[in-house]
Design a protein around this motif. Sequence first.
Motif, PDB file in Angstrom:
ATOM      1  N   THR A  31       0.767  -1.407   0.266  1.00  0.00           N
ATOM      2  CA  THR A  31       0.038  -0.031  -0.111  1.00  0.00           C
ATOM      3  C   THR A  31       0.595   1.367   0.037  1.00  0.00           C
TER       4      THR A  31
ATOM      5  N   ALA B 152      -7.123  -3.409  -2.034  1.00  0.00           N
ATOM      6  CA  ALA B 152      -6.841  -2.211  -0.726  1.00  0.00           C
ATOM      7  C   ALA B 152      -5.574  -1.081  -1.517  1.00  0.00           C
TER       8      ALA B 152
ATOM      9  N   ASP C  71      -5.894   2.435  -2.066  1.00  0.00           N
ATOM     10  CA  ASP C  71      -5.114   3.908  -1.084  1.00  0.00           C
ATOM     11  C   ASP C  71      -4.940   4.895  -2.325  1.00  0.00           C
TER      12      ASP C  71
END
Length: 258
Positions: A81, A175, A179
């Motif tokens: 991330t 994710a 992000d």
Amino acid sequence: MIRHHDFQHNGLTLRSTVHIPDGADATRWPTAVFVHGFTSNRLELPSFVGMSRLLEANGIASVRFDLSGHGESDGDFFDVTIAGEITETRAVLRAVREFGFVDPDRVGLVGMSMGGVVAGIAAAEEPWVGALCLWSPAAVAPFEIGSGYLKGRELAPEIADKGYVDADGYRMSPALVADIAGLDVYGRSAPYRGPVHILHGDKDDIAPLAYGRRYLDHYDGNAELQAVEGADHAWGSVPHRTTLHQSTLRFLRRHLQS
């Protein structure tokens, strides 16, 4: 002198290459830390290696590290991330500051593409960083991915079908998509008050120049932009790469060696 160093962060090993100029063992050198781009590594296309060698020859040490899930570092790209990359960069910066050969008051940061985005935010959160140089910063990413696309491909159907986005052979997780889409690049970078030098090619079709130029609207007069005619995202010609390296060298010498 060139050597390797392993950083430990959250149970992962982040592997790096260190360049130290020749000199007395007790010398504390100005030092640049390099942050590579998305799916890249500490070699980097515009040649972090060549830049590190140039800095070493001019009395500036450097540390090039692989973010987790990249290069030789531990981790899986699916777990990457941007928040994690910012945290890793900050941890490496603080560790480098403790190295015996490093002058802790003269540490700079150089970031390429998405690494430029990460570096800009990390510098704002580690305000002691002495100088910040951004190469082709990919500030376009939240706007592009936030619109639901990556390089012209619609993201939602691919995520629904596979559970990930195929990003040049890497599994980009939902994710990571979320992000990046929610990242306030300019707002989070703006608090940095040290000198900022942005190098961007006007033929960059990955991260258009307009997004690099927009940084100037958010910094408080401490940033400069050098738009290089004809240069692409990877600085893929000898003259353009020479311009990139020499301009970076002048900037870091001016702000880390003075």
